[in-house]
Design a protein around this motif. Structure first.
Motif, PDB file in Angstrom:
ATOM      1  N   ARG A 124       0.812  -1.214   0.000  1.00 19.03           N
ATOM      2  CA  ARG A 124       0.000   0.000   0.000  1.00 19.03           C
ATOM      3  C   ARG A 124       0.846   1.265   0.000  1.00 19.03           C
ATOM      4  O   ARG A 124       0.376   2.337  -0.401  1.00 19.03           O
ATOM      5  CB  ARG A 124      -0.923  -0.012   1.224  1.00 19.03           C
ATOM      6  CG  ARG A 124      -2.080   0.958   1.136  1.00 19.03           C
ATOM      7  CD  ARG A 124      -3.013   0.766   2.308  1.00 19.03           C
ATOM      8  NE  ARG A 124      -4.164   1.648   2.232  1.00 19.03           N
ATOM      9  CZ  ARG A 124      -5.077   1.765   3.179  1.00 19.03           C
ATOM     10  NH1 ARG A 124      -4.975   1.043   4.278  1.00 19.03           N
ATOM     11  NH2 ARG A 124      -6.093   2.596   3.041  1.00 19.03           N
ATOM     12  N   GLY A 125       2.085   1.164   0.463  1.00 22.17           N
ATOM     13  CA  GLY A 125       2.951   2.333   0.469  1.00 22.17           C
ATOM     14  C   GLY A 125       3.173   2.875  -0.933  1.00 22.17           C
ATOM     15  O   GLY A 125       3.326   2.101  -1.881  1.00 22.17           O
ATOM     16  N   ASN A 126       3.200   4.200  -1.081  1.00 19.46           N
ATOM     17  CA  ASN A 126       3.418   4.734  -2.418  1.00 19.46           C
ATOM     18  C   ASN A 126       4.880   4.535  -2.829  1.00 19.46           C
ATOM     19  O   ASN A 126       5.739   4.210  -2.015  1.00 19.46           O
ATOM     20  CB  ASN A 126       2.951   6.193  -2.538  1.00 19.46           C
ATOM     21  CG  ASN A 126       3.856   7.191  -1.826  1.00 19.46           C
ATOM     22  OD1 ASN A 126       5.072   7.021  -1.731  1.00 19.46           O
ATOM     23  ND2 ASN A 126       3.259   8.266  -1.341  1.00 19.46           N
ATOM     24  N   GLU A 127       5.170   4.722  -4.103  1.00 15.85           N
ATOM     25  CA  GLU A 127       6.484   4.378  -4.626  1.00 15.85           C
ATOM     26  C   GLU A 127       7.604   5.192  -3.993  1.00 15.85           C
ATOM     27  O   GLU A 127       8.714   4.698  -3.800  1.00 15.85           O
ATOM     28  CB  GLU A 127       6.515   4.562  -6.142  1.00 15.85           C
ATOM     29  CG  GLU A 127       6.212   5.968  -6.628  1.00 15.85           C
ATOM     30  CD  GLU A 127       6.241   6.067  -8.144  1.00 15.85           C
ATOM     31  OE1 GLU A 127       7.315   5.821  -8.730  1.00 15.85           O
ATOM     32  OE2 GLU A 127       5.184   6.377  -8.740  1.00 15.85           O
ATOM     33  N   TRP A 128       7.328   6.440  -3.633  1.00 16.22           N
ATOM     34  CA  TRP A 128       8.363   7.288  -3.055  1.00 16.22           C
ATOM     35  C   TRP A 128       8.636   6.917  -1.605  1.00 16.22           C
ATOM     36  O   TRP A 128       9.778   6.915  -1.170  1.00 16.22           O
ATOM     37  CB  TRP A 128       7.943   8.747  -3.174  1.00 16.22           C
ATOM     38  CG  TRP A 128       7.615   9.111  -4.597  1.00 16.22           C
ATOM     39  CD1 TRP A 128       8.498   9.368  -5.622  1.00 16.22           C
ATOM     40  CD2 TRP A 128       6.306   9.209  -5.160  1.00 16.22           C
ATOM     41  NE1 TRP A 128       7.820   9.630  -6.772  1.00 16.22           N
ATOM     42  CE2 TRP A 128       6.465   9.544  -6.538  1.00 16.22           C
ATOM     43  CE3 TRP A 128       5.018   9.060  -4.651  1.00 16.22           C
ATOM     44  CZ2 TRP A 128       5.389   9.734  -7.391  1.00 16.22           C
ATOM     45  CZ3 TRP A 128       3.946   9.237  -5.502  1.00 16.22           C
ATOM     46  CH2 TRP A 128       4.127   9.569  -6.846  1.00 16.22           C
ATOM     47  N   ALA A 129       7.583   6.572  -0.873  1.00 20.07           N
ATOM     48  CA  ALA A 129       7.753   6.145   0.514  1.00 20.07           C
ATOM     49  C   ALA A 129       8.486   4.807   0.585  1.00 20.07           C
ATOM     50  O   ALA A 129       9.342   4.595   1.457  1.00 20.07           O
ATOM     51  CB  ALA A 129       6.395   6.042   1.205  1.00 20.07           C
ATOM     52  N   ARG A 130       8.164   3.889  -0.327  1.00 11.10           N
ATOM     53  CA  ARG A 130       8.823   2.590  -0.334  1.00 11.10           C
ATOM     54  C   ARG A 130      10.319   2.728  -0.629  1.00 11.10           C
ATOM     55  O   ARG A 130      11.137   2.025  -0.058  1.00 11.10           O
ATOM     56  CB  ARG A 130       8.180   1.661  -1.361  1.00 11.10           C
ATOM     57  CG  ARG A 130       6.769   1.218  -1.035  1.00 11.10           C
ATOM     58  CD  ARG A 130       6.378  -0.039  -1.809  1.00 11.10           C
ATOM     59  NE  ARG A 130       6.621   0.088  -3.234  1.00 11.10           N
ATOM     60  CZ  ARG A 130       5.696   0.454  -4.126  1.00 11.10           C
ATOM     61  NH1 ARG A 130       4.469   0.740  -3.711  1.00 11.10           N
ATOM     62  NH2 ARG A 130       5.982   0.527  -5.406  1.00 11.10           N
ATOM     63  N   ALA A 131      10.664   3.638  -1.535  1.00  8.10           N
ATOM     64  CA  ALA A 131      12.051   3.757  -1.967  1.00  8.10           C
ATOM     65  C   ALA A 131      12.914   4.580  -1.012  1.00  8.10           C
ATOM     66  O   ALA A 131      14.123   4.374  -0.931  1.00  8.10           O
ATOM     67  CB  ALA A 131      12.113   4.374  -3.364  1.00  8.10           C
ATOM     68  N   ALA A 132      12.313   5.510  -0.288  1.00  6.37           N
ATOM     69  CA  ALA A 132      13.083   6.509   0.460  1.00  6.37           C
ATOM     70  C   ALA A 132      13.977   5.919   1.543  1.00  6.37           C
ATOM     71  O   ALA A 132      15.141   6.321   1.698  1.00  6.37           O
ATOM     72  CB  ALA A 132      12.135   7.540   1.075  1.00  6.37           C
ATOM     73  N   TRP A 133      13.444   4.965   2.327  1.00 10.01           N
ATOM     74  CA  TRP A 133      14.218   4.440   3.450  1.00 10.01           C
ATOM     75  C   TRP A 133      15.526   3.790   3.006  1.00 10.01           C
ATOM     76  O   TRP A 133      16.608   4.203   3.464  1.00 10.01           O
ATOM     77  CB  TRP A 133      13.363   3.480   4.275  1.00 10.01           C
ATOM     78  CG  TRP A 133      14.077   2.802   5.408  1.00 10.01           C
ATOM     79  CD1 TRP A 133      14.336   1.467   5.519  1.00 10.01           C
ATOM     80  CD2 TRP A 133      14.606   3.415   6.585  1.00 10.01           C
ATOM     81  NE1 TRP A 133      15.005   1.202   6.689  1.00 10.01           N
ATOM     82  CE2 TRP A 133      15.180   2.378   7.367  1.00 10.01           C
ATOM     83  CE3 TRP A 133      14.670   4.721   7.052  1.00 10.01           C
ATOM     84  CZ2 TRP A 133      15.803   2.622   8.593  1.00 10.01           C
ATOM     85  CZ3 TRP A 133      15.290   4.971   8.270  1.00 10.01           C
ATOM     86  CH2 TRP A 133      15.848   3.928   9.024  1.00 10.01           C
ATOM     87  N   PRO A 134      15.519   2.816   2.116  1.00  8.33           N
ATOM     88  CA  PRO A 134      16.796   2.246   1.698  1.00  8.33           C
ATOM     89  C   PRO A 134      17.622   3.188   0.832  1.00  8.33           C
ATOM     90  O   PRO A 134      18.857   3.110   0.822  1.00  8.33           O
ATOM     91  CB  PRO A 134      16.399   0.989   0.913  1.00  8.33           C
ATOM     92  CG  PRO A 134      15.007   1.241   0.463  1.00  8.33           C
ATOM     93  CD  PRO A 134      14.381   2.091   1.527  1.00  8.33           C
ATOM     94  N   ALA A 135      16.978   4.096   0.094  1.00 11.89           N
ATOM     95  CA  ALA A 135      17.704   4.968  -0.822  1.00 11.89           C
ATOM     96  C   ALA A 135      18.491   6.050  -0.090  1.00 11.89           C
ATOM     97  O   ALA A 135      19.635   6.344  -0.448  1.00 11.89           O
ATOM     98  CB  ALA A 135      16.743   5.609  -1.819  1.00 11.89           C
ATOM     99  N   TYR A 136      17.871   6.663   0.947  1.00 16.14           N
ATOM    100  CA  TYR A 136      18.585   7.753   1.618  1.00 16.14           C
ATOM    101  C   TYR A 136      18.206   7.988   3.087  1.00 16.14           C
ATOM    102  O   TYR A 136      19.013   8.501   3.860  1.00 16.14           O
ATOM    103  CB  TYR A 136      18.402   9.068   0.853  1.00 16.14           C
ATOM    104  CG  TYR A 136      16.974   9.564   0.762  1.00 16.14           C
ATOM    105  CD1 TYR A 136      16.397  10.335   1.767  1.00 16.14           C
ATOM    106  CD2 TYR A 136      16.203   9.284  -0.360  1.00 16.14           C
ATOM    107  CE1 TYR A 136      15.103  10.795   1.670  1.00 16.14           C
ATOM    108  CE2 TYR A 136      14.904   9.743  -0.471  1.00 16.14           C
ATOM    109  CZ  TYR A 136      14.355  10.507   0.543  1.00 16.14           C
ATOM    110  OH  TYR A 136      13.062  10.966   0.447  1.00 16.14           O
ATOM    111  N   ALA A 137      16.995   7.597   3.512  1.00 14.30           N
ATOM    112  CA  ALA A 137      16.565   7.952   4.866  1.00 14.30           C
ATOM    113  C   ALA A 137      17.348   7.213   5.947  1.00 14.30           C
ATOM    114  O   ALA A 137      17.641   7.782   7.002  1.00 14.30           O
ATOM    115  CB  ALA A 137      15.064   7.701   5.030  1.00 14.30           C
ATOM    116  N   MET A 138      17.709   5.940   5.691  1.00 20.34           N
ATOM    117  CA  MET A 138      18.491   5.233   6.709  1.00 20.34           C
ATOM    118  C   MET A 138      19.900   5.802   6.837  1.00 20.34           C
ATOM    119  O   MET A 138      20.571   5.594   7.839  1.00 20.34           O
ATOM    120  CB  MET A 138      18.541   3.724   6.422  1.00 20.34           C
ATOM    121  CG  MET A 138      19.322   3.325   5.198  1.00 20.34           C
ATOM    122  SD  MET A 138      19.619   1.524   5.105  1.00 20.34           S
ATOM    123  CE  MET A 138      17.959   0.850   5.193  1.00 20.34           C
TER     124      MET A 138
END
Length: 278
Positions: free
Chosen positions: A190-204
């Motif tokens: 259900r998470g949108n594409e930007w929310a799904r990608a953000a954590w591994p891409a840069y938020a962590m």
């Protein structure tokens, strides 16, 4: 008896609407701090249902869907899902609800958000923070996955098959039942594409060490002995030294999904924290 849940939508800006589930005890002998629940990457407010149920008879609760997750709406901007952005949303919700006495309860990514918020507790909207419970917390320090693993994580929630594999073989260390697995999969997809990608891409990789170092609020850190996402050793090294008032407890026979694998252990330790705050 668990309190009834009220659902409301809080508008942050023209592109961001945060879904919030709240409960209020039917009767309480004294004022109690509100428990503010922040979910993991891939979750939603319902991730906490087995924890909130037993606590809601005594304490008011607020469970938030981060932007882009659950029933919350977020911007069509790949850079709009940072820890800083999530923390600002939570702070806005706290202000909207008029919370002046509360405890942050964060799981994994939600725990990193909680650490960022607590470090800024001198601000008017968050000066009412009384304590924190960090569940399998992501460290406040930057963490970057190797490129291959990062790409795998970015795409982990794209399909039901991959999400189910992650739920059964990475996030958990025990049999949580097929209905619980499917609920996790539904939230992941259900998470949108930007929310799904953000954590591994840069938020962590975000560094919130400076804010968290300033936090003096009492903090209970709950780890799991079979957690391969945030192992006990990393939590001991990267999380505990950042706080002056932190205590670590380790839950046995659980993986990363402590709120689902061992919810009553969380209830017990949150209750102990709240008792110590009185």
């Amino acid at each position: 008896m668990a309190a009834a849940t009220k659902i409301q939508s809080i508008t942050i800006d023209s592109e961001t609407i945060i879904n919030v589930a709240t409960t209020t005890p039917v009767a309480s002998r004294q004022e109690q701090p509100t428990l503010v629940f922040l979910h993991f990457w891939g979750g939603s407010s319902r991730t906490w249902s087995q924890v909130i149920g037993p606590l809601s008879s005594q304490y008011p609760t607020v469970a938030i869907d981060f932007r882009g997750w659950g029933s919350s709406v977020g911007p069509s901007d790949p850079q709009a899902y940072s820890i800083k952005c999530l923390a600002k949303d939570v702070t806005a919700v706290i202000g909207h609800l008029g919370l002046s006495d509360f405890v942050l309860v964060g799981h994994s990514m939600g725990a990193k958000v909680a650490q960022a918020i607590a470090g800024g507790a001198s601000s008017k909207l968050t000066e009412g923070i009384r304590g924190m419970a960090l569940i399998a917390p992501a460290p406040p320090s930057p963490f970057t996955l190797p490129e291959g693993m990062r790409e795998q994580q970015i795409h982990a929630y794209e399909h039901a098959e991959s999400a189910e594999f992650v739920a059964k073989n990475v996030l958990t260390a025990s049999d949580i039942g097929e209905s619980a697995v499917q609920a996790l999969v539904q939230d992941m997809l259900r998470g949108n594409e930007w929310a799904r990608a953000a954590w591994p891409a840069y938020a962590m990789a975000e560094d919130v060490c400076a804010p968290s170092k300033r936090s003096h609020v009492p903090c209970t850190v709950i780890a799991a002995d079979e957690d391969v996402i945030e192992p006990v050793e990393r939590i001991q090294k990267e999380v505990l030294p950042r706080f002056q008032n932190a205590a670590l407890v380790v839950v046995k026979n659980s993986g990363h999904m402590i709120p689902i694998e061992a919810p009553m252990a969380i209830v017990e330790h949150i209750t102990q924290l709240l008792t110590s705050l009185r």
